[in-house]
Design an enzyme around this catalytic site. Structure first.
Site, PDB file in Angstrom:
ATOM      1  N   CYS A 252       0.843  -1.216   0.000  1.00  0.00           N
ATOM      2  CA  CYS A 252       0.000   0.000   0.000  1.00  0.00           C
ATOM      3  C   CYS A 252       0.872   1.257   0.000  1.00  0.00           C
ATOM      4  O   CYS A 252       0.547   2.246  -0.672  1.00  0.00           O
ATOM      5  CB  CYS A 252      -0.912   0.018   1.222  1.00  0.00           C
ATOM      6  SG  CYS A 252      -2.040  -1.369   1.278  1.00  0.00           S
TER       7      CYS A 252
ATOM      8  N   ARG B 125      -7.872  -4.641  -3.098  1.00  0.00           N
ATOM      9  CA  ARG B 125      -7.467  -3.473  -3.899  1.00  0.00           C
ATOM     10  C   ARG B 125      -8.475  -3.287  -5.025  1.00  0.00           C
ATOM     11  O   ARG B 125      -8.299  -3.821  -6.112  1.00  0.00           O
ATOM     12  CB  ARG B 125      -6.052  -3.676  -4.451  1.00  0.00           C
ATOM     13  CG  ARG B 125      -5.023  -3.870  -3.358  1.00  0.00           C
ATOM     14  CD  ARG B 125      -3.612  -4.014  -3.876  1.00  0.00           C
ATOM     15  NE  ARG B 125      -2.788  -4.597  -2.840  1.00  0.00           N
ATOM     16  CZ  ARG B 125      -2.265  -3.916  -1.812  1.00  0.00           C
ATOM     17  NH1 ARG B 125      -2.454  -2.617  -1.723  1.00  0.00           N
ATOM     18  NH2 ARG B 125      -1.558  -4.521  -0.885  1.00  0.00           N
TER      19      ARG B 125
HETATM   20  C1  BEZ Z   1       0.618  -4.607   1.834  1.00  0.00           C
HETATM   21  O1  BEZ Z   1       1.808  -4.786   1.880  1.00  0.00           O
HETATM   22  O2  BEZ Z   1       0.111  -3.548   1.471  1.00  0.00           O
HETATM   23  C2  BEZ Z   1      -0.289  -5.717   2.250  1.00  0.00           C
HETATM   24  C3  BEZ Z   1       0.102  -7.015   1.975  1.00  0.00           C
HETATM   25  C4  BEZ Z   1      -0.704  -8.051   2.385  1.00  0.00           C
HETATM   26  C5  BEZ Z   1      -1.884  -7.795   3.048  1.00  0.00           C
HETATM   27  C6  BEZ Z   1      -2.276  -6.490   3.292  1.00  0.00           C
HETATM   28  C7  BEZ Z   1      -1.470  -5.449   2.879  1.00  0.00           C
END
Ligand code: BEZ
Length: 241
Positions: free
Chosen positions: A57, A140
């Protein structure tokens, strides 16, 4: 559309392409918003991310914020969302600006609104929660909404997969090109590539098409004709004046 999700008995709404964007009021990092009314007249990308202070993110926010002007130039505003509270959002965006340097991006300021959705009100309305993936985090999701509040594109990615923001810009420009020039856009189209002429709706038009000797038009068969459309012609029309 209503859908019962696999491992819950909860009925959630899943907006579809062509639907009016579901309405909501929300608190964001840029103040309160009334969606989509506040965005009438602009294209808008409403997107969700799983959680603040997570690496994928963070890379996405830095990229989107760095490209924000390119979206604004084609009259498209950005609105983010996650199931986190306002103070978490503020702290995360401050950390990004003050501490994170990534792929040449640094001191990145996120100026578009980030919705706090701790109650999951908005995420539920937009079908952003997919319990098979996570019941506490939004996936997402990307909703491209047009200036009259109609959903024009929906794209979903899982938690582990960061989005391609060049593709999102391409989607906005392709939708605007289709609207402005009454054409469609073929696979991997980019501004400046040939566009697709609407399929012939009658035998007469099909025959005429095959007999066309217009240097800008090429027919591969009666149902598949392309024509030239210069990048400058597109940009003259869609770049925000
Ligand atoms: C992230 O790195 O944004 C992420 C990865 C796995 C689950 C939730 C967020």
């Amino acid at each position: 559309m209503e859908q019962t999700q696999n491992n819950t008995s909860q009925v959630v709404s899943m907006p579809r392409i062509g639907d009016k964007a579901p309405e909501f009021r929300a608190v964001t990092t840029q103040g309160s918003i009334n969606f989509p009314a506040d965005y009438r007249g602009s294209w808008v990308i409403l997107f969700s991310h799983p959680a603040d202070f997570t690496p994928v993110c963070t890379s996405e926010f830095m990229t989107f914020a760095t490209m924000e002007q390119q979206f604004n130039d084609v009259n498209c505003k950005l609105v983010g969302l996650s199931i986190d509270g306002l103070y978490s959002h503020i702290a995360w965006l401050r950390t990004i600006k003050e501490k994170i340097e990534y792929k040449g991006m640094k001191e990145v300021e996120v100026n578009f609104p980030l919705i706090e959705d701790i109650t999951m009100n908005v995420a539920t309305k937009y079908g952003m929660i997919m319990p098979g993936e996570s019941s506490t985090k939004a996936v997402r999701a990307v909703f491209v909404i047009d200036p009259i509040g109609v959903i024009r594109t929906i794209i979903y990615y899982p938690l582990s997969l960061g989005r391609n923001f060049d593709e999102l810009l391409r989607v906005v420009i392709a939708l605007q090109t289709a609207d402005e020039f009454s054409v469609a856009t073929p696979a991997d189209w980019r501004p400046g590539d040939d566009v697709i002429v609407p399929t012939a709706g009658s035998c007469g038009v099909a025959k005429d098409r095959m007999g066309t000797h217009d240097a800008d038009t090429k027919c591969y068969d009666w149902f598949f004709c392309t024509k030239k459309l210069a990048k400058e012609t597109i940009m003259d029309k869609i770049l925000k004046k």
